[in-house]
Design an enzyme around this catalytic site. Structure first.
Site, mmCIF file in Angstrom:
data_model
loop_
_atom_site.group_PDB
_atom_site.id
_atom_site.type_symbol
_atom_site.label_atom_id
_atom_site.label_comp_id
_atom_site.label_asym_id
_atom_site.label_seq_id
_atom_site.Cartn_x
_atom_site.Cartn_y
_atom_site.Cartn_z
ATOM 1 C CE LYS A 229 56.842 -11.209 -20.965
ATOM 2 N NZ LYS A 229 55.761 -11.841 -22.022
ATOM 3 C CG ASP B 270 58.837 -13.880 -22.457
ATOM 4 O OD1 ASP B 270 57.849 -13.863 -23.043
ATOM 5 O OD2 ASP B 270 59.885 -13.151 -22.685
HETATM 6 P P1 NDP Z 1 62.983 -19.163 -24.651
HETATM 7 O O1 NDP Z 1 64.228 -18.588 -23.538
HETATM 8 O O2 NDP Z 1 62.809 -20.571 -24.743
HETATM 9 O O3 NDP Z 1 64.218 -19.221 -26.177
HETATM 10 C C1 NDP Z 1 64.219 -17.685 -26.781
HETATM 11 C C2 NDP Z 1 65.077 -18.059 -27.930
HETATM 12 O O4 NDP Z 1 65.605 -16.774 -28.362
HETATM 13 C C3 NDP Z 1 66.325 -18.625 -27.545
HETATM 14 O O5 NDP Z 1 66.603 -19.707 -28.870
HETATM 15 C C4 NDP Z 1 67.291 -17.614 -27.477
HETATM 16 O O6 NDP Z 1 68.799 -18.127 -27.365
HETATM 17 C C5 NDP Z 1 67.020 -16.669 -28.534
HETATM 18 N N1 NDP Z 1 67.437 -15.436 -28.372
HETATM 19 C C6 NDP Z 1 67.323 -14.582 -27.315
HETATM 20 N N2 NDP Z 1 67.864 -13.698 -27.542
HETATM 21 C C7 NDP Z 1 68.398 -13.471 -28.920
HETATM 22 C C8 NDP Z 1 68.935 -12.591 -29.576
HETATM 23 N N3 NDP Z 1 69.429 -11.293 -29.305
HETATM 24 N N4 NDP Z 1 69.338 -13.053 -30.883
HETATM 25 C C9 NDP Z 1 68.925 -14.245 -31.328
HETATM 26 N N5 NDP Z 1 68.363 -15.119 -30.618
HETATM 27 C C10 NDP Z 1 68.002 -14.753 -29.262
HETATM 28 O O7 NDP Z 1 62.155 -18.191 -25.038
HETATM 29 P P2 NDP Z 1 60.667 -18.401 -25.532
HETATM 30 O O8 NDP Z 1 60.880 -19.428 -26.790
HETATM 31 O O9 NDP Z 1 59.636 -18.812 -24.506
HETATM 32 O O10 NDP Z 1 60.554 -16.937 -26.411
HETATM 33 C C11 NDP Z 1 60.832 -16.564 -27.456
HETATM 34 C C12 NDP Z 1 59.877 -15.486 -27.906
HETATM 35 O O11 NDP Z 1 58.469 -15.698 -27.949
HETATM 36 C C13 NDP Z 1 59.992 -14.197 -27.292
HETATM 37 O O12 NDP Z 1 59.832 -12.954 -27.736
HETATM 38 C C14 NDP Z 1 58.826 -14.350 -26.061
HETATM 39 O O13 NDP Z 1 58.379 -13.036 -25.709
HETATM 40 C C15 NDP Z 1 57.655 -14.750 -26.947
HETATM 41 N N6 NDP Z 1 56.799 -15.555 -26.550
HETATM 42 C C16 NDP Z 1 56.832 -16.787 -25.575
HETATM 43 C C17 NDP Z 1 55.811 -17.347 -25.120
HETATM 44 C C18 NDP Z 1 55.650 -18.386 -24.337
HETATM 45 O O14 NDP Z 1 54.915 -18.731 -23.598
HETATM 46 N N7 NDP Z 1 57.056 -19.027 -23.776
HETATM 47 C C19 NDP Z 1 54.558 -16.977 -25.451
HETATM 48 C C20 NDP Z 1 54.347 -15.987 -26.353
HETATM 49 C C21 NDP Z 1 55.481 -15.061 -26.969
HETATM 50 P P3 NDP Z 1 69.433 -17.943 -26.074
HETATM 51 O O15 NDP Z 1 68.591 -18.018 -24.947
HETATM 52 O O16 NDP Z 1 70.690 -18.511 -26.074
HETATM 53 O O17 NDP Z 1 69.740 -16.526 -26.062
HETATM 54 O O1 2IT Z 2 54.140 -13.184 -24.180
HETATM 55 C C1 2IT Z 2 53.440 -13.996 -24.030
HETATM 56 O O2 2IT Z 2 52.233 -14.163 -24.230
HETATM 57 C C2 2IT Z 2 53.852 -15.011 -22.715
HETATM 58 N N1 2IT Z 2 55.237 -14.963 -22.535
HETATM 59 C C3 2IT Z 2 53.049 -16.123 -22.239
HETATM 60 C C4 2IT Z 2 52.360 -15.405 -21.003
HETATM 61 C C5 2IT Z 2 51.255 -16.153 -20.146
HETATM 62 O O3 2IT Z 2 50.941 -15.667 -19.322
HETATM 63 O O4 2IT Z 2 51.200 -17.505 -20.529
#
Ligand code: NDP
Ligand code: 2IT
Length: 445
Positions: free
Chosen positions: A124, A164
């Site tokens: 990461k 992420d």
């Molecule tokens: P994004 O940046 O697209 O979205 C993150 C979301 O969470 C936004 O709506 C953001 O709002 C909100 N957020 C961030 N901090 C806070 C907080 N403190 N309180 C409430 N809302 C919050 O990220 P992702 O959708 O990619 O990621 C979301 C989650 O999924 C994370 O935990 C990430 O690690 C996990 N994840 C992502 C993957 C991917 O492929 N993208 C894969 C697997 C897991 P704002 O940006 O306005 O703060």
């Molecule tokens: O938390 C996760 O699994 C991710 N943000 C995706 C990682 C990736 O390499 O696609």
């Protein structure tokens, strides 16, 4: 191995790294029994070796804003474990980023990636850079400066970063452009790329889709489905968007979204144009969900709170870590929630998880339920290596199968005497056994 003793040792070595210690404790508690009944693991020091990253790269990222003012952020890459494949895992750009958060994410990534059955190790990275309110040019300059250091330690068979929180296709584009120039190669070293320059169809939707496919499998064990169910979702980013789209397709009704400012409750359901609106809101680079309630009269904005007080059948936390605590869990249980499936990484606190498990709620941890994102990154790597692109339905079919297989692995390793499936235990044991056995085969290195 005694988990409490190990955790005391680790706490002394890494004081204050709360998220990292939380993630490690969860895994060690789940695998303790299996580990102790396989003495070859302890003889090879597997636990001591697996809980420490192979290495951490930390660097400064200087960049100039549109007014010519120079800023310095911190950049990191935590390369945790590559026993089963090249390091693989996302980059997070968010002001809260620190070493503890990246170590927890990198550690979980080891087991998540093992569960996908694809050959990927765990890593990461990211920065405490805040993309909110920055111009396109500022984000580009930052990403280029970040890559100026990162490129030295990554490569298509070495370490393959992705997105992420705060890192989507736009950021991957700026990062990839700089990597390509520095490395003088076009081998697809990042995943989540644009579709015209090596990306895979379905990757943007994959984490959310995969999470819903996983929840579908869990519900099926109780003879249930998404049809007619009310679903509370948190976040409004990439993962939430994919999940909301697929829940609608399967006949569920999503009634909440959230941001750092609070949550919106839309009892009429978040579907159709409202789903596209989520993307617009994210792209606007603002830090808030509140505008949703101005644009859609059916919705009410609740400031400063999480959506878990809203009555629902299914909850899908898709925002960030530790966003659902014990009190939230008890409220969900009281309101009749039957399934909690994590789109985010570690969104439920240990106390919340305990409450779900005590009450026999179907509960799946992120490392199983959100593995569809990295799995589809793995499929992007396969397509890049073969220098061809699969059709949308081909990628979706493989994603669906991978999620079904992860569910099978969790049931196999997590079913308890009374028939309740402890998905935390199942995911941790299945992921750990694969990596630990690979480490055993490869000697002490
Ligand atoms: P994004 O940046 O697209 O979205 C993150 C979301 O969470 C936004 O709506 C953001 O709002 C909100 N957020 C961030 N901090 C806070 C907080 N403190 N309180 C409430 N809302 C919050 O990220 P992702 O959708 O990619 O990621 C979301 C989650 O999924 C994370 O935990 C990430 O690690 C996990 N994840 C992502 C993957 C991917 O492929 N993208 C894969 C697997 C897991 P704002 O940006 O306005 O703060
Ligand atoms: O938390 C996760 O699994 C991710 N943000 C995706 C990682 C990736 O390499 O696609």
């Amino acid at each position: 191995m005694n988990v409490d003793i190990k955790m005391v040792d680790l706490g002394k070595k890494h004081p204050g790294e709360q998220e990292y210690l939380q993630a490690v404790r969860e895994v060690l508690e789940s695998i303790e029994e299996v580990y102790n009944s396989n003495p070859q693991f302890e003889a090879a020091g597997i636990i001591d070796r697996i809980v420490e990253p192979d290495r951490i790269l930390m660097f400064k990222v200087p960049w100039e804003d549109d007014q010519g003012i120079v800023h310095v952020n911190l950049g990191y890459r935590v390369q945790f474990n590559n026993a089963i494949g090249p390091y693989k895992g996302g980059l997070r750009f968010h002001p809260s980023v620190n070493l503890s958060i990246l170590k927890f994410l990198g550690f979980e990534q080891i087991f998540k990636n093992a569960l996908t059955t694809l050959p990927m190790g765990g890593a990461k990275g990211g920065s405490d850079f805040n993309p909110k309110g920055k111009s396109n040019s500022e984000i580009m300059r930052f990403a280029q400066s970040f890559m100026l250091e990162l490129w030295k330690v990554i490569g298509p068979s070495t370490d393959v970063p992705a997105g992420d929180i705060g890192v989507g296709t736009r950021e991957i584009g700026f990062l990839y452009g700089m990597y390509r120039k520095l490395a003088r190669e076009n081998t697809g070293v990042l995943t989540g790329k644009g579709i015209n320059w090596g990306g895979s169809l379905i990757r943007p939707e994959a984490t959310g889709f995969g999470c819903v496919y996983f929840a579908k499998e869990m519900l099926a064990t109780k003879g249930e489905s998404f049809e007619g169910k009310t679903v509370a979702v948190s976040g409004f980013g990439n993962v939430a968007w994919g999940a909301v789209s697929k829940i609608n397709e399967l006949g569920g009704k999503v009634v909440t979204l959230s941001g750092p400012d609070g949550y919106v409750h839309d009892p009429e359901g978040i579907s159709g144009e409202k789903i596209n609106y989520m993307l617009e809101l994210r792209a606007s680079n603002e830090d808030v969900i509140k505008p949703y309630s101005y644009d859609f009269n059916s919705a009410k904005f609740v400031p400063g709170k999480h959506p878990w007080e809203v009555e629902c059948d299914i909850a899908m936390p898709c925002a960030t870590e530790n966003e659902l605590n014990e009190e939230d869990a008890k409220t969900l249980i009281k309101n009749g929630c039957i399934c909690v499936c994590e789109g985010a990484n570690m969104p439920c606190t240990p106390e919340a998880i305990e409450a779900f498990q005590e009450n026999k709620v179907l509960y799946a941890p992120g490392k199983a339920a959100n593995a569809g994102g990295v799995a589809t990154s793995g499929l992007e790597m396969s397509q890049n290596s073969m220098k061809l692109n699969w059709q949308r339905n081909e990628v979706d079919k493989r994603l669906h199968e991978i999620m079904e297989n992860i569910h099978v692995a969790c049931v196999e390793h997590g079913t308890e005497d009374d028939g309740y499936v402890n998905y935390v235990k199942g995911a941790n044991i299945a992921g750990f056994m694969k990596v630990a056995n690979a480490m055993l085969d490869q000697g002490v290195i």
